[in-house]
Design a protein around this motif. Structure first.
Motif, PDB file in Angstrom:
ATOM      1  N   ILE A 269       0.829  -1.205   0.000  1.00  0.00           N
ATOM      2  CA  ILE A 269       0.000   0.000   0.000  1.00  0.00           C
ATOM      3  C   ILE A 269       0.864   1.257   0.000  1.00  0.00           C
ATOM      4  CG2 ILE A 269      -1.636   1.338   1.393  1.00  0.00           C
ATOM      5  CD1 ILE A 269      -3.032  -1.223   2.102  1.00  0.00           C
ATOM      6  N   ALA A 270       2.057   1.179   0.608  1.00  0.00           N
ATOM      7  CA  ALA A 270       2.961   2.332   0.604  1.00  0.00           C
ATOM      8  C   ALA A 270       3.341   2.722  -0.825  1.00  0.00           C
ATOM      9  CB  ALA A 270       4.220   2.020   1.418  1.00  0.00           C
ATOM     10  N   GLY A 271       3.428   1.722  -1.714  1.00  0.00           N
ATOM     11  CA  GLY A 271       3.706   2.014  -3.119  1.00  0.00           C
ATOM     12  C   GLY A 271       2.521   2.673  -3.797  1.00  0.00           C
ATOM     13  N   ILE A 272       1.313   2.249  -3.441  1.00  0.00           N
ATOM     14  CA  ILE A 272       0.103   2.857  -3.997  1.00  0.00           C
ATOM     15  C   ILE A 272       0.011   4.326  -3.602  1.00  0.00           C
ATOM     16  CG2 ILE A 272      -2.428   2.813  -3.907  1.00  0.00           C
ATOM     17  CD1 ILE A 272      -2.298  -0.174  -3.522  1.00  0.00           C
ATOM     18  N   GLN A 273       0.433   4.626  -2.387  1.00  0.00           N
ATOM     19  CA  GLN A 273       0.299   5.982  -1.853  1.00  0.00           C
ATOM     20  C   GLN A 273       1.168   7.007  -2.572  1.00  0.00           C
ATOM     21  OE1 GLN A 273       1.273   5.220   2.212  1.00  0.00           O
ATOM     22  NE2 GLN A 273      -0.773   4.474   2.752  1.00  0.00           N
ATOM     23  N   LYS A 274       2.046   6.563  -3.443  1.00  0.00           N
ATOM     24  CA  LYS A 274       2.911   7.489  -4.183  1.00  0.00           C
ATOM     25  C   LYS A 274       2.319   7.882  -5.536  1.00  0.00           C
ATOM     26  CE  LYS A 274       7.081   5.506  -2.076  1.00  0.00           C
ATOM     27  NZ  LYS A 274       8.366   4.791  -2.334  1.00  0.00           N
ATOM     28  N   GLN A 275       1.144   7.334  -5.874  1.00  0.00           N
ATOM     29  CA  GLN A 275       0.621   7.549  -7.220  1.00  0.00           C
ATOM     30  C   GLN A 275      -0.093   8.885  -7.395  1.00  0.00           C
ATOM     31  OE1 GLN A 275      -1.401   4.225  -9.093  1.00  0.00           O
ATOM     32  NE2 GLN A 275      -0.200   2.737  -7.957  1.00  0.00           N
ATOM     33  N   MET A 276      -1.231   9.084  -6.735  1.00  0.00           N
ATOM     34  CA  MET A 276      -1.990  10.319  -6.952  1.00  0.00           C
ATOM     35  C   MET A 276      -3.013  10.524  -5.856  1.00  0.00           C
ATOM     36  SD  MET A 276      -4.592   9.146 -10.006  1.00  0.00           S
ATOM     37  CE  MET A 276      -3.284   8.342 -10.951  1.00  0.00           C
ATOM     38  N   LEU A 277      -3.544  11.748  -5.807  1.00  0.00           N
ATOM     39  CA  LEU A 277      -4.668  12.051  -4.930  1.00  0.00           C
ATOM     40  C   LEU A 277      -5.942  11.507  -5.563  1.00  0.00           C
ATOM     41  CD1 LEU A 277      -3.934  15.729  -3.873  1.00  0.00           C
ATOM     42  CD2 LEU A 277      -4.351  13.854  -2.296  1.00  0.00           C
ATOM     43  N   ILE A 278      -6.794  10.898  -4.755  1.00  0.00           N
ATOM     44  CA  ILE A 278      -8.058  10.394  -5.273  1.00  0.00           C
ATOM     45  C   ILE A 278      -9.196  10.882  -4.373  1.00  0.00           C
ATOM     46  CG2 ILE A 278      -7.005   8.367  -6.324  1.00  0.00           C
ATOM     47  CD1 ILE A 278      -7.961   6.707  -3.983  1.00  0.00           C
ATOM     48  N   THR A 279     -10.420  10.729  -4.831  1.00  0.00           N
ATOM     49  CA  THR A 279     -11.574  11.143  -4.042  1.00  0.00           C
ATOM     50  C   THR A 279     -11.998  10.013  -3.109  1.00  0.00           C
ATOM     51  OG1 THR A 279     -13.264  10.313  -5.576  1.00  0.00           O
ATOM     52  CG2 THR A 279     -12.362  12.517  -6.001  1.00  0.00           C
ATOM     53  N   ASN A 280     -12.893  10.347  -2.181  1.00  0.00           N
ATOM     54  CA  ASN A 280     -13.353   9.320  -1.244  1.00  0.00           C
ATOM     55  C   ASN A 280     -14.098   8.192  -1.958  1.00  0.00           C
ATOM     56  OD1 ASN A 280     -15.776  10.771  -1.784  1.00  0.00           O
ATOM     57  ND2 ASN A 280     -15.463  12.008   0.049  1.00  0.00           N
ATOM     58  N   LYS A 281     -14.883   8.521  -2.990  1.00  0.00           N
ATOM     59  CA  LYS A 281     -15.600   7.473  -3.724  1.00  0.00           C
ATOM     60  C   LYS A 281     -14.634   6.623  -4.550  1.00  0.00           C
ATOM     61  CE  LYS A 281     -20.223   9.429  -3.940  1.00  0.00           C
ATOM     62  NZ  LYS A 281     -21.369   9.818  -4.808  1.00  0.00           N
ATOM     63  N   GLN A 282     -13.624   7.242  -5.111  1.00  0.00           N
ATOM     64  CA  GLN A 282     -12.609   6.462  -5.829  1.00  0.00           C
ATOM     65  C   GLN A 282     -11.897   5.518  -4.864  1.00  0.00           C
ATOM     66  OE1 GLN A 282     -10.327   9.693  -7.604  1.00  0.00           O
ATOM     67  NE2 GLN A 282     -11.072   9.131  -9.638  1.00  0.00           N
ATOM     68  N   ALA A 283     -11.674   5.991  -3.651  1.00  0.00           N
ATOM     69  CA  ALA A 283     -10.992   5.152  -2.650  1.00  0.00           C
ATOM     70  C   ALA A 283     -11.821   3.913  -2.331  1.00  0.00           C
ATOM     71  CB  ALA A 283     -10.727   5.956  -1.383  1.00  0.00           C
ATOM     72  N   ILE A 284     -13.137   4.075  -2.249  1.00  0.00           N
ATOM     73  CA  ILE A 284     -14.012   2.921  -1.993  1.00  0.00           C
ATOM     74  C   ILE A 284     -13.866   1.897  -3.108  1.00  0.00           C
ATOM     75  CG2 ILE A 284     -16.412   2.181  -1.804  1.00  0.00           C
ATOM     76  CD1 ILE A 284     -17.019   4.892  -0.503  1.00  0.00           C
ATOM     77  N   ILE A 285     -13.882   2.391  -4.346  1.00  0.00           N
ATOM     78  CA  ILE A 285     -13.770   1.492  -5.496  1.00  0.00           C
ATOM     79  C   ILE A 285     -12.389   0.844  -5.544  1.00  0.00           C
ATOM     80  CG2 ILE A 285     -13.831   1.371  -8.012  1.00  0.00           C
ATOM     81  CD1 ILE A 285     -15.861   3.652  -7.963  1.00  0.00           C
ATOM     82  N   CYS A 286     -11.353   1.647  -5.282  1.00  0.00           N
ATOM     83  CA  CYS A 286      -9.981   1.111  -5.310  1.00  0.00           C
ATOM     84  C   CYS A 286      -9.773   0.039  -4.239  1.00  0.00           C
ATOM     85  CB  CYS A 286      -8.975   2.241  -5.117  1.00  0.00           C
ATOM     86  SG  CYS A 286      -8.836   3.377  -6.526  1.00  0.00           S
ATOM     87  N   ALA A 287     -10.276   0.307  -3.026  1.00  0.00           N
ATOM     88  CA  ALA A 287     -10.132  -0.661  -1.942  1.00  0.00           C
ATOM     89  C   ALA A 287     -10.877  -1.949  -2.274  1.00  0.00           C
ATOM     90  CB  ALA A 287     -10.654  -0.071  -0.634  1.00  0.00           C
TER      91      ALA A 287
END
Length: 478
Positions: A338-356
């Motif tokens: 997940i630390a690698g994912i955190q270097k990619q970009m800012l996302i919205t809360n709804k995008q975070a739900i979908i990504c998770a």
């Protein structure tokens, strides 16, 4: 004697009134308690999910099924905004751009200059790479649509000639760069000068457009776009698509159920015509209304897809496949990934739900059946860029902009109201996810902080009304 009788009658009447009042009072308290309980149920409905949109609506969005507890809880409108995370200590340096001199547009016109400023701000330097999907590209795309309409304002055309389009596009990029924007925006947002020309679309002028399209219906649908309803109960999007199909000549083919799948560049063909529809809207709507509408439509689009890239999580799968309780090796492997994912970009809360949910589905597909998000304390914020002190930052799902603060500089506002656990999918399939809440059933929110403790005051008002009605009733009896 008559006076004494009147006095006795008055005392008897008042006594009866008081007796009736005390008999009535317990039932009033029960009613008040029931009303308060109902209010709590209404407030809790803020986070309940609706069923899948009815036919005609569901086709616009890929469905996803998820627990209501995961939906971000938005604060009351009057609460202070979450803190801003600065990116630049100061506003980027501005300079005079070098223009081609071959684009017949007055870039100093207030409307064009203002939207250029807004776009440059939203696409500021290196920050554009971090907010491109959510902030920069939606605003840049809106600028392109609005400029196309502005260019055609004094003519019957809805597009730019190819040779002029190249010069105007070059000037726009140079002006944005001179105002602090990232010069690689065209590549970042996949937008070219050909977007100005209408491409393969057969309709490129007002007269033909208005002859084919019900423009009154189109303008009514897109003049005011509701940011809370448009993504789940769309009004403007279907109107734009109808107009696109009509001017592309595809509507008749769709009605006749003819097969268009084998046609070359079918998607590009429709996209070219959709750009012409946007140009027409830009000519008819105010720049502010058009920009707001286009940004909301972009938000609907970006919030239904996870923009993150997930590499093969083989190490996480191997470490977590058979765990049933908190495991240091599993959580360490998950946190590293997940630390690698955190270097990619800012996302919205709804995008975070979908990504998770998407990442969890990948893990389940590899054999990880246990909810390792819960075991390892993984939150929604863990899927976005981490700001100061390892605080995850998620942007709100509604359209947002880069902001400027005199003390902290250029940055962005994070949504800190959704510090909740990441959702673990019920299966390895992503075919049933839905983020549409029942907008029409939401209760009215308080208009100020002082109304949050309104219970006792509200009870006093109801008590006063009850007493008043009681005495009116007594007067009628006697």
């Amino acid at each position: 004697m008559g006076g004494y009788r009147d006095a006795d009658y008055f005392r008897g009447s008042l006594c009866c009134q008081l007796i009736l009042f005390f008999i009535w009072l317990p039932s009033f308290q029960d009613v008040t308690a029931q009303e308060t309980h109902a209010d709590r149920r209404r407030i809790s409905s803020l986070v309940e999910l609706a069923k899948e949109p009815t036919s005609g609506e569901s086709g616009l969005f890929d469905p996803i099924e998820i627990s209501p507890a995961v939906i971000p809880k938005f604060p009351y409108p009057t609460e202070s905004f979450p803190p801003m995370y600065p990116f630049y200590p100061t506003f980027p340096t501005r300079y005079e751009p070098v223009l081609t001199g071959k684009c017949p547009v007055n870039f100093s016109h207030s409307d064009i200059s203002n939207i250029l400023d807004k776009t440059a701000f939203d696409c500021s330097g290196p920050l554009a790479n971090l907010v491109g999907n959510v902030i920069c590209c939606p605003q840049f795309s809106s600028l392109i649509h609005i400029f196309q309409g502005f260019f055609s304002m004094k003519s019957d055309n809805l597009v730019l000639p190819k040779e002029v389009a190249d010069h105007c596009f070059s000037d726009i990029i140079n002006i944005l760069a001179s105002r602090g924007a990232n010069s690689t925006i065209p590549t970042l947002c996949s937008i070219k000068s050909s977007n100005f020309t209408g491409g393969l679309c057969p309709v490129k002028d007002d007269f033909t457009f208005e002859k084919i399209v019900n423009t009154s219906k189109l303008l009514e649908a897109c003049n005011t776009v509701d940011p809370l309803k448009e993504c789940c109960r769309p009004v403007c999007q279907p109107a734009i698509m109808d107009a696109t199909l009509q001017i592309s000549g595809r509507q008749m083919m769709v009605n006749n159920n003819e097969n268009m799948a084998g046609e070359v560049n079918h998607t590009d063909y429709l996209n070219d015509c959709k750009g012409v529809v946007y140009s027409y809207l830009s000519k008819k709507l105010s720049f502010e209304a058009a920009n707001t509408a286009y940004r909301i439509l972009s938000a609907c689009k970006v919030n239904k897809v996870c923009p993150l890239t997930f590499k093969e999580p083989s190490e996480v799968i191997n470490a977590c496949r058979n765990v049933a309780a908190p495991s240091p090796s599993c959580c360490s492997s998950l946190n590293t990934y997940i630390a690698g994912i955190q270097k990619q970009m800012l996302i919205t809360n709804k995008q975070a739900i979908i990504c998770a949910t998407l990442f969890g589905s990948i893990l389940r597909g590899g054999g990880v059946m246990t909810n390792i998000y819960e075991l390892c304390d993984v939150d929604l914020k863990d899927f976005s860029i981490q700001a100061f002190g390892q605080q995850g930052c998620l942007l709100r799902s509604l359209p947002g902009d880069v902001i400027f603060d005199n003390s902290s500089g250029v940055g962005f506002t994070c949504d800190l109201s959704d510090n909740i656990a990441a959702p673990w999918p019920s299966s390895s399939s992503m075919t049933s996810l839905s983020l549409c809440a029942p907008e029409m059933s939401l209760p009215a929110l308080p208009t100020s902080q002082t109304l949050k403790n309104i219970g006792s005051h509200s009870s006093e008002v109801r008590l006063f009304v009850l007493i008043f009605s009681f005495f009116i009733f007594s007067t009628l009896l006697y």
